[in-house]
Design an enzyme around this catalytic site. Structure first.
Site, PDB file in Angstrom:
ATOM      1  N   GLY A   1      74.959  74.921  84.027  1.00 27.14           N
ATOM      2  CA  GLY A   1      73.833  74.000  84.134  1.00 27.14           C
ATOM      3  C   GLY A   1      73.648  73.403  85.515  1.00 27.14           C
ATOM      4  N   SER A   2      73.186  72.172  85.512  1.00 23.64           N
ATOM      5  CA  SER A   2      72.683  71.502  86.701  1.00 23.64           C
ATOM      6  C   SER A   2      73.739  71.275  87.771  1.00 23.64           C
ATOM      7  CB  SER A   2      72.087  70.164  86.265  1.00 23.64           C
ATOM      8  OG  SER A   2      72.287  69.179  87.222  1.00 23.64           O
ATOM      9  N   SER A   3      73.268  71.081  89.004  1.00 27.03           N
ATOM     10  CA  SER A   3      74.164  70.766  90.111  1.00 27.03           C
ATOM     11  C   SER A   3      74.714  69.354  89.989  1.00 27.03           C
ATOM     12  CB  SER A   3      73.429  70.936  91.441  1.00 27.03           C
ATOM     13  OG  SER A   3      72.284  70.094  91.478  1.00 27.03           O
ATOM     14  N   GLY A   4      74.243  68.597  88.998  1.00 29.54           N
ATOM     15  CA  GLY A   4      74.793  67.256  88.760  1.00 29.54           C
ATOM     16  C   GLY A   4      76.137  67.270  88.046  1.00 29.54           C
ATOM     17  N   TRP A   5      76.705  68.464  87.809  1.00 30.55           N
ATOM     18  CA  TRP A   5      77.952  68.580  87.036  1.00 30.55           C
ATOM     19  C   TRP A   5      79.055  67.676  87.595  1.00 30.55           C
ATOM     20  CZ3 TRP A   5      83.039  69.838  86.111  1.00 30.55           C
ATOM     21  CH2 TRP A   5      83.364  70.331  84.843  1.00 30.55           C
TER      22      TRP A   5
END
Lengths: 152, 433
Positions: free
Chosen positions: A74-78
């Site tokens: 998923g997102s680069s906010g991991w």
């Protein structure tokens, strides 16, 4: 596939040999996810739970557990979401994952918990089960299963 | 262990101050975790600092934005002074700003805190582009340029369409890169890791915004984090089409890099896309697969009473805004319906100037900037069913807000906002083989 290589040693311990990427040693109860985990949109840092609706562990809390999982998706906010679990006091105790990516590597570092990845022979996601007592040594890269729940 | 140059060692050892030393320390730990042999130089960082998350707000209240930056963006607990950014750095999308005030249930405190953070980071040299599409408004990397970007849809666009080189970075790695001009030379930065791994062949003609998005959603699901090469009867995609394709592939999977032979710069030919290696067995995308993607994206929809339409994920191009304005011209939204078009502030200025914003607002719609419902976790008060032309937003928003979703063409979405009813259907596939 062979069984856990390693020294199912004298004591009957299972040992998985990987590479430590965040130093330190921790021992606790395993929480095993067979699916990859999303950070943004996948976990709630306030409660330390997995919230992705279709996930096998939806609603399960990982706080204080040895989180064993295939990797990040998923997102680069991991990394930021797992870092927030540290800042809000809901982080896992240690991490063990098999597929190394920038998201998971950076996430482990900023969560600041002992972490091992890059397993040469055996897959800890297949070999460890939820509830097993597991030691994660980020200095030596060893993941040792000390006591396990009786298999069904 | 990562090998550092003399310059990098000097930064690590404190020549340029505590913050730069902390940044280099984080990059060394990160590079060693990845197994990177060295760092590469970058002069292009796209990160995210300004949106006030609960953890960030807590740190801000303890020690200001310097404290928040040290802990979140450098993984450092020391009290440090944040110096100016060493290399050009931009802020990606963040929370809603003042244009959201009074029109959605979004906290005033969050708007104020973010405005304060913007002032702080601007003073350190961060360009507040405030968009998930920096490549539309002032940050267009060149072919082969090593960059350090966050935002999965921007990463896949930069690698694939522009031929720039970036991994999917995070808050701390981009923070450290801004202060040092370095990022681990690993993964997508190395040519040998950029060749295709999977071949996907479309048996239906791919043309237009909706079909590129559905095709991307299929491709991401098939390859997950691998590198697809897509072929078949492909029309000439424009920026919006490839923005949709990549964002969808990075939502159903984790695609950071793809090739379209003859269209994307690392793939002049099919053979080049695979670096001369033997071609894998193709995976076919036909009419049945296309139908399955459509039904999956519409599986969260039940009620046909639509109360919210969202266009612009990733942030809309000028042409997309124009398309909405043309579809809305002379019409009025159904009472109780809302229609939002999300776009970068710089493009909103152009839409204001040429009259598209006025046309959309006359009909009762809005052109909004900086954020999106998924980033800010907010929709118009009372929203139960939304419709969108974006596969990515249809994928994420139902889980984030607990609402139903419909996916269709831009015109079907506009019609839903005007009538209050969802009447979308999938146009027949043009089967070519």
């Amino acid at each position: 596939m062979s069984g856990p290589t390693s020294d199912v040693a004298q004591s009957g311990r299972l040992v998985f040999r990987g590479r430590g990427i965040v130093p330190g040693r921790a021992e606790g109860e395993a929480l095993v996810s067979h699916e990859t985990i999303s950070g943004w949109g996948g976990i709630d840092p306030a409660t330390g739970t997995i919230i992705e609706r279709r996930h096998e562990l939806c609603g399960v809390c990982f706080t204080g557990k040895v989180l064993v999982f295939p990797g990040a998706k998923g997102s680069s906010g991991w990394s930021g979401f797992f870092q927030a679990t540290r800042l809000l006091g809901t982080a896992p105790l240690a991490m063990v994952f098999t597929h190394l990516t920038t998201k998971a590597a950076l996430g482990a570092i900023v969560t600041r918990v002992p972490t091992v990845t890059d397993f040469a022979d055996d897959d800890p996601v297949a070999g460890i089960q939820t509830g097993d007592r597991v030691e994660v040594d980020g200095d030596t890269g060893l993941v040792i299963v000390h006591g396990r729940l009786p298999r069904a | 262990m990562v090998a550092l140059t003399d310059e990098e060692k000097a930064m690590r050892d404190g020549r340029d101050g505590d913050a730069v030393a902390a940044a280099m320390d984080l990059l060394v730990r990160y590079a060693d975790a990845l197994g990177a042999e060295h760092l590469c130089e970058t002069r292009n960082v796209a990160g995210t600092n300004t949106q006030p998350s609960p953890a960030k707000t807590k740190l801000f209240e303890e020690g200001g934005w310097s404290k928040a930056f040290a802990v979140i963006s450098l993984d450092c607990d020391d009290d440090i002074e944040v110096p100016p950014m060493k290399v050009p750095t931009c802020q990606l999308q963040h929370g809603f700003g003042e244009d959201a005030r009074g029109i959605m249930p979004y906290s005033e405190r969050a708007i104020e805190l973010q405005a304060d953070a913007e002032s702080f980071y601007s003073s350190k040299g961060v360009n507040i582009l405030a968009t998930c599409t920096p490549y539309q408004v002032g940050n267009l990397p060149t072919y082969g340029e090593h960059i350090a970007w966050m935002e999965s849809s921007a990463v896949v666009y930069a690698n694939s369409v522009l031929g720039a080189r970036t991994n999917c970075e995070g808050g701390a790695s981009t923070g450290a890169a801004s202060l040092t001009g370095r990022i681990p030379c690993w993964g997508n930065h190395l040519v040998e890791n950029r060749y295709g791994t999977h071949l996907i062949e479309s048996g239906v003609r791919i043309d237009g915004f909706q079909d590129w998005g559905m095709f991307g959603y299929f491709v991401g699901d098939v390859v997950q984090e691998a590198r697809p090469v897509v072929t078949g009867e492909l029309g000439q995609p424009d920026l919006a089409d490839l923005k949709h394709f990549g964002a969808a592939a990075a939502s159903s999977g984790g695609v950071e890099m793809y090739h379209i032979p003859g269209r994307t710069p690392d793939a002049p030919t099919l053979e080049a896309a695979f670096g001369g290696a033997a071609l894998p067995e193709p995976v076919r995308y036909g009419a049945a697969e296309r139908r399955a993607v459509y039904e999956s994206l519409n599986s969260i929809g039940d009620s046909e009473d639509v109360d919210f339409v969202l266009i612009g994920c990733p942030h809309a191009t000028l042409e997309q805004i124009g398309r909405v304005a043309r579809a809305l011209d002379g019409r009025t939204l159904s009472p109780g319906s809302e229609l939002w078009v999300m776009t970068p502030r710089a493009l909103r200025a152009v839409a204001d100037r040429n009259g598209w914003t006025a046309t959309i607002e006359r009909a009762g719609g809005r052109v909004l900037t900086d954020s999106c419902p998924a980033m800010s976790r907010v929709a118009p008060a009372g929203t139960e069913v939304f419709a969108t032309d974006s596969a990515k937003q249809a994928h994420y928003l139902p889980a984030i807000l607990g609402i139903e979703a419909w996916f269709g063409t831009t015109e079907e979405c506009v019609d839903a906002a005007v009538t209050g009813r969802w009447r979308g259907s999938l146009a027949p596939a043009e089967v070519v083989r």
